[in-house]
Design a protein around this motif. Structure first.
Motif, mmCIF file in Angstrom:
data_model
loop_
_atom_site.group_PDB
_atom_site.id
_atom_site.type_symbol
_atom_site.label_atom_id
_atom_site.label_comp_id
_atom_site.label_asym_id
_atom_site.label_seq_id
_atom_site.Cartn_x
_atom_site.Cartn_y
_atom_site.Cartn_z
ATOM 1 N N THR A 205 4.965 18.021 -19.944
ATOM 2 C CA THR A 205 3.878 18.013 -18.983
ATOM 3 C C THR A 205 2.683 18.688 -19.635
ATOM 4 O OG1 THR A 205 4.398 20.166 -18.018
ATOM 5 C CG2 THR A 205 5.512 18.275 -17.073
ATOM 6 N N THR A 206 1.511 18.358 -19.140
ATOM 7 C CA THR A 206 0.320 18.853 -19.815
ATOM 8 C C THR A 206 0.132 20.356 -19.619
ATOM 9 O OG1 THR A 206 -0.978 18.267 -17.885
ATOM 10 C CG2 THR A 206 -0.878 16.663 -19.652
ATOM 11 N N MET A 207 0.797 20.906 -18.618
ATOM 12 C CA MET A 207 0.645 22.332 -18.368
ATOM 13 C C MET A 207 1.783 23.152 -18.978
ATOM 14 S SD MET A 207 -2.138 22.751 -16.678
ATOM 15 C CE MET A 207 -2.025 24.339 -15.854
ATOM 16 N N MET A 208 2.716 22.490 -19.669
ATOM 17 C CA MET A 208 3.925 23.189 -20.104
ATOM 18 C C MET A 208 3.612 24.396 -20.975
ATOM 19 S SD MET A 208 5.152 20.102 -22.599
ATOM 20 C CE MET A 208 6.222 20.760 -23.839
ATOM 21 N N GLY A 209 2.683 24.242 -21.881
ATOM 22 C CA GLY A 209 2.380 25.322 -22.803
ATOM 23 C C GLY A 209 1.672 26.478 -22.118
ATOM 24 N N TRP B 163 -2.692 11.097 -22.802
ATOM 25 C CA TRP B 163 -1.344 10.765 -22.329
ATOM 26 C C TRP B 163 -1.206 10.765 -20.807
ATOM 27 C CZ3 TRP B 163 -1.587 13.476 -27.075
ATOM 28 C CH2 TRP B 163 -0.967 12.834 -28.155
ATOM 29 N N GLY B 164 -2.267 11.130 -20.085
ATOM 30 C CA GLY B 164 -2.159 11.174 -18.638
ATOM 31 C C GLY B 164 -1.431 12.418 -18.188
ATOM 32 N N VAL B 165 -1.267 12.558 -16.876
ATOM 33 C CA VAL B 165 -0.704 13.807 -16.372
ATOM 34 C C VAL B 165 0.718 13.645 -15.846
ATOM 35 C CG1 VAL B 165 -2.861 14.950 -15.862
ATOM 36 C CG2 VAL B 165 -1.890 13.375 -14.216
ATOM 37 N N ASP B 166 1.230 12.418 -15.859
ATOM 38 C CA ASP B 166 2.623 12.256 -15.437
ATOM 39 C C ASP B 166 3.546 12.901 -16.447
ATOM 40 O OD1 ASP B 166 2.617 11.010 -13.032
ATOM 41 O OD2 ASP B 166 2.418 8.998 -13.873
ATOM 42 N N PRO B 167 4.647 13.468 -15.983
ATOM 43 C CA PRO B 167 5.594 14.011 -16.955
ATOM 44 C C PRO B 167 6.173 12.875 -17.796
ATOM 45 C CG PRO B 167 6.206 14.607 -14.704
ATOM 46 C CD PRO B 167 5.113 13.613 -14.608
ATOM 47 N N LEU B 168 6.374 13.144 -19.047
ATOM 48 C CA LEU B 168 6.944 12.146 -19.953
ATOM 49 C C LEU B 168 8.166 12.754 -20.615
ATOM 50 C CD1 LEU B 168 3.573 11.048 -21.552
ATOM 51 C CD2 LEU B 168 4.926 9.733 -19.933
ATOM 52 N N ALA B 169 8.968 11.886 -21.216
ATOM 53 C CA ALA B 169 10.167 12.390 -21.880
ATOM 54 C C ALA B 169 10.317 11.677 -23.217
ATOM 55 C CB ALA B 169 11.389 12.159 -21.014
ATOM 56 N N ALA C 197 1.070 24.453 -28.473
ATOM 57 C CA ALA C 197 2.458 23.983 -28.376
ATOM 58 C C ALA C 197 2.520 22.666 -27.601
ATOM 59 C CB ALA C 197 3.324 25.046 -27.695
ATOM 60 N N THR C 198 1.757 22.593 -26.500
ATOM 61 C CA THR C 198 1.697 21.342 -25.748
ATOM 62 C C THR C 198 1.232 20.202 -26.644
ATOM 63 O OG1 THR C 198 1.048 22.638 -23.822
ATOM 64 C CG2 THR C 198 0.758 20.262 -23.688
ATOM 65 N N SER C 199 0.166 20.459 -27.407
ATOM 66 C CA SER C 199 -0.355 19.420 -28.294
ATOM 67 C C SER C 199 0.722 18.961 -29.266
ATOM 68 C CB SER C 199 -1.559 19.937 -29.090
ATOM 69 O OG SER C 199 -2.468 20.574 -28.241
ATOM 70 N N GLY C 200 1.466 19.923 -29.814
ATOM 71 C CA GLY C 200 2.522 19.577 -30.754
ATOM 72 C C GLY C 200 3.579 18.694 -30.112
ATOM 73 N N ALA C 201 3.957 19.044 -28.883
ATOM 74 C CA ALA C 201 4.972 18.259 -28.181
ATOM 75 C C ALA C 201 4.496 16.824 -27.974
ATOM 76 C CB ALA C 201 5.292 18.913 -26.843
ATOM 77 N N TYR C 202 3.237 16.682 -27.585
ATOM 78 C CA TYR C 202 2.721 15.330 -27.339
ATOM 79 C C TYR C 202 2.485 14.577 -28.643
ATOM 80 C CZ TYR C 202 2.260 15.696 -22.289
ATOM 81 O OH TYR C 202 2.523 15.791 -20.940
ATOM 82 N N LEU C 203 2.117 15.289 -29.701
ATOM 83 C CA LEU C 203 1.955 14.611 -30.984
ATOM 84 C C LEU C 203 3.302 14.043 -31.443
ATOM 85 C CD1 LEU C 203 -0.533 16.981 -32.828
ATOM 86 C CD2 LEU C 203 -0.920 14.598 -32.171
#
Lengths: 288, 244, 319, 401
Positions: free
Chosen positions: A214-218, A115-121, A44-50
């Motif tokens: 965030t990278t840990m969201m999933g 994408w780094g570890v900072d939260p993104l929006a 799910a995290t990967s999908g969000a970042y994709l």
């Protein structure tokens, strides 16, 4: 009363529908492929970042990027299956579970590298709620609920009416008999991963658009998603939806009785209770 | 040979010749041979552990075969995969878990025709004509049906692809005598519609009474064969299963 | 002094390997011998660490206990505490296939982490517990490090010896029989569920002991130490690489994986600054990839289980 | 690295012959332990960059001692005690560093101090370990920090709010040592000053919704919410959901909330009601100089812990210079270069400092994040600035006392 609705129930339902989208994937994998997929949160995290990548590279709006991300994540999920899980098919299923734990870690670190570890929006600024009578809703919340509804309805229709949907149900119901009927095992597996990947991306995207990426969201959401899947009954799509909503609501309402830090423990407590009292879940799912 | 063999037929639909094999390293089948003629009900009986079900599963490619051959309709199908055998015209109904419990009766039948292309309405009509009970329950979940009805669903599912040979693994297990007779009657109806049937039965007496021909297996090998009546009248067999 | 430095580093590494070796032995009872998938090693590790700290540290007005009891008492307490947590979880989850146990243990580890972080009066909260005594802690740095290293290795050997004895006993043979063929074992009239619960609880106790060894080495514990990656995942890789079902394999895995994990930083340090940050994540990626490759190409691990009873490697009870 | 290991091994074989070479003729190694991975990984790049910036300035302006260079080695401490002690052990024992800057996060600071640096007699200066517990470590005067204990900031913020006429607040804090430390100090001081805290709740980070938390917090009727969290984590989500749902009129945060990314994400206009405190240089001159220089190299001087990290690295270098590279004299040297009296040294003025030290004169570093007058615990008293959000980031409102 309205406060209760707006600040406990509505967020609970929104979060719950995000969990539901994830839990459907978990329940499908559990039911059809018969193992607990511990990389699901990170999928799910990967999908969000994709989706984020698609907004940046293709200049799409977030919602237009969602289908792209769903497609890419579907391919990613299938690719993971082909590269890693497939070789373990003939072995005890628990090995695939272990492998998935490692896959989750790998996906997370790839996201962290890219994408780094900072939260993104997906976008900046904030969206104030619109009043629908006494109900306060934000557009993205309405969209999240609508998307969940649409995806679940499509999936249920697919499973109920299409030939391959029925094959998936048959595999989940009685894999040996399905094979006797000539159902193509590999085909169903492939299809399952595509659907699961797309849904995971939708889940991650909705989580991202309602908060931040965030990278840990999933990984953080995975326990809740598993609890939702077990609560609803393993293998039951409609169960996963109900389970997701229950877990989402329970987490939000838990702050009324326990200190907020224990919010994350709510899902776990429900999971243990359901295993203890009714392991087949609300909708009489499988017990592996 | 038996009286039925005297009928004028060119050749058997199924020949199992000296088959040895099993699941792991141990061979359960120690040389089993049998034949099934077109439009014939053949029953396999024998004591527990005789290899009855294993012999049937060997036909359907579910058992590792070490030696011997299986010929179906003139073609050697030894070592084929189950789905290839399905396509070739054999259907198999396992003893347990033989329906999709979470799917409706109608969907169960549909799954039986998974490999078929085109319109299925004729096939459905045929099956519902054979099993009028099922037509009434077509939208019920198979898991909610009674044991006998479930067995009908399983057989109906297996008949959807119009097989030439139907394999039934203990279809009457756990059924009341009333349902047992109903299943036997269904088998006759199916045979009369042109399908050969090979079935494994625990209820030897009743099965031998209704079948065309029977085989008695013991410790993984043929012991006796003959028409149902011949076998029933054989005192050794009566001693073996029926009297004692 | 480079030479003393290297010895100090080797001592530190050896101590960490010893601690992880005990963890891997604990997991081996659960997974290797019994086929139970515990994905919350960090939780039992943490319970052991905190309990031993609370039993042996000096009292503090901010939290409970602080009994200043001997370290050995702390260790026993750690084992008992971890076993006590494991028992109800096992009771609930061992009826099902191991996937459920896995998710439940992930949950347990998470809840334990939350409790330890939140309940200040119990665990010092987010600030943790400091001032935990270390056996031989009064000695000069190198000497103290070495003495504790020797102690950890001694404990590791004792645990190894005890487990080997246990496995050679009827109990161990029965466990393997249950794992390899549950139906047959159940048919033989053995109380499968009870035996598996015993194995789960015993493994958890050993993990608790590892936590205790750790806390006295660090002389302090904070909730950050309960990290799923460091305290759970690394242990899994160690056992699978070393050879699950084999106690010596578990220890070998601990040695190899910790050395790779620790040494890989020397390599990433040499990378240019721009990608050095990323390299830390690539390290995690490679560990994950290593697991996939072992599972695929050498699932029995470097030192496979010796007994010839098994027909295929890693055959936990399947339901 | 292979070479280093080989060299060490050959040293081992030669019975340590190499080790007897004079220390000051060559490079001096220091370790920068930063949480590059883990929960605060988002802050790490700017911390590393500012530390390295300090080292570059040292080396560009004459280096250490007699032609030696400062050789910084960056390690990942992961905000995790196992990782941090492993890294520190490697740094001290294998790479032979004589001082440690870092590690990040208080847990690792305590673990490293307890089990590595203090037993080995190595000076440790952390730039981001803020727990009050670090003050009371039995550290043989080997543990210092350039970041004030949370205690100071929490109290200063409480006084500042009270002085601005805010009497009633609700508090939410991240459930870790940072959030907890601030919340406790704030609550204690705020109540002493006669203020009322209507509700105080801890929260876990990474949750999708904090609306029910906010609703609970709002029940007390306060219109100011104090958020002790990080602006790139739960702090961002909480502010977003509070503003979107109309909870509270004013928001207050500490240094963790001074996050440019957060302003960008939520939009400066929406954050008008936000006030944040952050440590500041006593004269401001130190921060100004650092800010200008650091910006020129592409750094963000306002990055969380960037200024304190720079100071920690720069002070470490000054102490090494003062002590002549003698590990045992470092703590004393650090106190001498950091505290008054002495010739003031601003960030980046390495050449000047080096000259004064060579002449035997006392210097007093006035850093980017404060004057760093270490007390007996090795702590610095904080001096803080209260900021508001402007269109270009954060703008100073007032100095806090």
């Amino acid at each position: 009363m309205m406060e209760f609705l707006n600040f406990y129930v509505v967020p609970g339902i929104v979060t719950g529908s995000i969990y539901a989208l994830g839990a459907i994937g978990i329940t499908l994998i559990f039911g059809i492929l018969r193992f607990g997929h511990f990389a699901h949160g990170d999928l799910a995290t990967s999908g969000a970042y994709l989706a984020l990548g698609a907004t940046a590279l293709l200049g799409l709006t977030p919602w237009a990027a969602l289908p792209v991300a769903m497609l890419l994540t579907a391919l990613l999920a299938y690719g993971i299956h082909r590269l890693f899980y497939r070789h373990l098919e003939s072995r005890p299923k628990i090995l695939t579970v272990i492998a998935s734990l490692g896959i989750g870690m790998m996906l997370r670190s790839v996201v962290q590298v890219v994408w780094g570890v900072d939260p993104l929006a997906y976008g900046s600024g904030i969206a104030r709620a619109q009043a629908f009578g006494p109900l306060m809703l934000r557009p993205r919340e309405i969209a999240t609920l609508a998307l969940t509804l649409a995806l679940v309805a499509t999936l249920l229709a697919f499973l109920r009416y299409s030939k391959w949907g029925k094959a998936m149900r048959a595999m989940s119901d009685n894999p040996d008999l399905a094979r006797l009927c000539g159902v193509d095992n590999d085909g169903v597996t492939r299809l399952t991963w595509f659907i699961v990947g797309a849904l995971a991306a939708a889940s991650g995207f909705c989580l991202g658009i309602n908060t931040e990426l965030t990278t840990m969201m999933g990984w953080s959401a995975m326990l809740s998603m598993f609890a939702a899947a077990v609560l609803g009954g393993v293998g039951r799509v409609e169960g996963a939806v109900v389970g997701g909503l229950v877990i989402g609501l329970a987490e939000e309402l838990s702050v009324l009785v326990v200190p907020s830090p224990y919010k994350s423990a709510t899902a776990f407590v429900i999971l243990l209770a359901i295993l203890l009292l009714r392991p087949q879940g609300i909708f009489k799912g499988k017990v592996l | 040979m038996s009286a039925t063999a005297a009928r004028d037929r060119p050749q058997p639909i199924l020949i199992m010749h000296q088959v040895r094999g099993g699941y792991g390293d141990a061979d359960i089948l120690q040389g089993v041979s049998l034949t099934v003629m077109p439009q014939e009900i053949v029953v396999i009986v024998g004591p527990n552990g005789a290899g009855k079900s294993t012999a049937m599963k060997a036909v359907f490619g579910l058992v590792r075969i070490r030696s011997g051959a299986i010929v179906f309709d003139g073609e050697d199908i030894t070592g084929w995969s189950p789905d290839r055998i399905v396509r070739r015209g054999i259907s198999y109904v396992p003893q347990v878990d033989n329906v999709f419990r979470e799917m409706t009766v109608h969907e169960n039948l549909e799954m039986g025709a998974f490999l078929a292309k085109g319109d299925l309405s004729a096939a459905f009509d045929r099956i519902y004509a054979l099993f009028p009970d099922l037509k009434a329950k077509r939208h019920a979940l198979a898991g909610d049906l009674s044991g006998g009805q479930r067995q009908m669903v399983a057989i109906g599912r297996a008949l959807m692809l119009e097989p030439q040979l139907l394999l039934l693994d203990e279809p009457t297990a756990g059924l009341s005598p009333k349902y047992m007779q109903q299943i036997f009657q269904i088998c006759r109806d199916v045979r009369d519609s042109g399908v050969s049937i090979l079935l494994v039965e625990q209820h030897a007496k009743q099965a031998l009474a209704f079948c065309d021909r029977g085989y008695v297996l013991a410790t993984g090998a043929n012991r006796h064969e003959g028409s149902g009546r011949e076998l029933l009248e054989n005192p050794e067999i009566a001693q073996m299963f029926l009297g004692g | 002094m480079a030479s003393i430095g290297l010895i100090n580093y080797a001592t530190f590494m050896g101590t960490m390997i010893g601690i992880y070796g005990v963890l891997a032995l604990g997991l081996n009872i659960q997974w290797g011998v019994t086929g139970l998938f515990n994905a919350g090693i960090a939780g039992f590790f943490a319970v052991g660490a905190y309990l031993s700290a609370l039993i042996t540290a000096s009292p503090s007005p901010e939290r409970i206990m602080g009994w200043e009891l001997p370290v050995a008492v702390g260790w026993l307490g750690a084992m008992a505490g971890a076993a006590l947590i494991a028992w109800p979880i096992g009771r609930i989850c061992l009826r099902f296939r191991s996937d459920y146990l896995a998710i439940a243990t992930i949950g347990v580890a998470e809840v334990i982490r939350l409790v330890l972080r939140t309940e200040e009066g119990l665990s010092g909260g987010a600030r943790g517990i400091t001032g935990v005594p270390r056996p031989f802690g009064g000695l000069e740095y190198s000497l103290s490090q070495f003495a504790y290293f020797a102690l950890v290795i001694a404990v590791l050997l004792v645990v190894y010896w005890a487990l080997e004895r246990q496995l050679a006993a009827p109990w161990g043979r029965m466990m393997k029989a249950i794992r390899d063929n549950e139906q047959a074992a159940a048919a033989m009239g053995k109380n499968v569920e009870k035996r598996r619960l015993e194995a789960f609880v015993l493994g958890a106790a050993v993990m608790g002991l590892a936590g205790a060894l750790y806390v006295h080495f660090m002389r302090a514990i904070t909730p950050e130490a309960i990290d799923p990656m460091i305290a759970t995942f690394l242990v899994w890789i160690m056992l699978i690489l070393g050879g699950s079902g084999n106690n010596r394999g578990a220890i070998l895995g601990a040695i190899i994986v910790w050395i790779i994990w620790s040494m890989s930083e020397f390599i990433t340090d040499q990378l240019p600054a721009e990608i050095a940050t990323q390299a830390k994540y690539i390290r995690v990626f490679l560990i994950g990839l290593m697991l996939q490759l072992i599972l695929r190409f050498r699932p029995e691990g470097l030192l496979p289980e010796e007994s010839g009873q098994r027909t295929s490697p890693h055959l936990p009870p399947s339901r | 690295m292979k070479k280093k290991i080989l060299a060490s091994l050959s040293a081992l074989a030669l019975g340590g012959a190499i080790a007897s070479a004079p220390a000051m003729a060559q490079n001096v190694k220091v370790a920068y332990l930063v949480a590059i991975t883990g929960p605060i990984a988002g802050m790490a790049p700017m911390m590393v960059q500012s530390m390295k910036f300090a080292a570059e300035q040292v080396n560009a302006q004459g280096g250490i001692g007699n032609g030696g260079k400062l050789d910084p080695q960056v390690y990942d401490s992961g905000c995790n005690p196992q990782l941090a002690t492993d890294a520190a052990t490697k740094a001290v024992n294998v790479n032979g560093v004589i001082g440690i800057v870092g590690p990040s996060c208080s847990g690792p600071v305590i673990a490293v101090a307890n089990s590595v640096s203090v037993p080995a007699g190595v000076l440790l200066v952390t730039s981001s370990g803020t727990s009050p517990k670090i003050s009371t470590l039995d550290d043989k005067d080997l543990v210092f920090r350039t970041v004030p204990s949370d205690d100071y900031q929490g109290r200063a913020l409480a006084r500042a709010l009270k002085a601005r006429g805010i009497d009633k607040v609700a508090v939410t804090y991240l459930n870790n040592d940072y959030g907890l430390g601030l919340a406790e100090a704030f609550a204690d001081e705020f109540q002493k000053q006669g203020g009322t805290i209507t509700a105080s709740r801890a929260h876990e980070d990474k949750k999708a919704s904090y609306r029910s938390d906010l609703a609970e917090l709002a029940k007390g009727g306060a219109d100011t919410l104090v958020v002790f969290a990080y602006g790139n984590s739960s702090g961002l989500t909480i502010l977003r959901q509070a503003i979107e749902n109309g909870f509270f009129k004013n928001f207050v945060g500490a240094d963790g909330m001074r996050d440019e990314g957060m302003v960008k994400t939520l939009g400066p206009d929406n954050l008008k009601p936000l006030l944040v405190s952050a440590p500041a240089g006593a004269t401001g001159a130190g921060f100004e100089k650092f800010g200008k220089d650091f910006k020129a190299t592409g750094g963000d001087p306002n990055g969380t812990f960037a200024a304190t990290s720079y100071d920690a690295a720069f002070l470490m270098a000054l102490a090494i210079e003062k002590a002549g590279g003698d590990k045992a004299k470092l703590p004393q040297a650090l106190r001498e270069v950091a505290t008054a009296p002495g010739e003031p040294i601003l960030p980046g003025e390495w050449a000047k400092a080096k000259k004064l030290i060579a002449e035997g004169k006392d210097i007093d570093y006035k850093g980017a994040a404060g004057d760093h007058e270490f007390d007996a615990h090795g702590d610095v008293p904080g001096s803080y600035i209260l900021y508001k959000v402007s269109s270009s980031g954060f703008a100073e409102v007032e100095r806090m006392k």
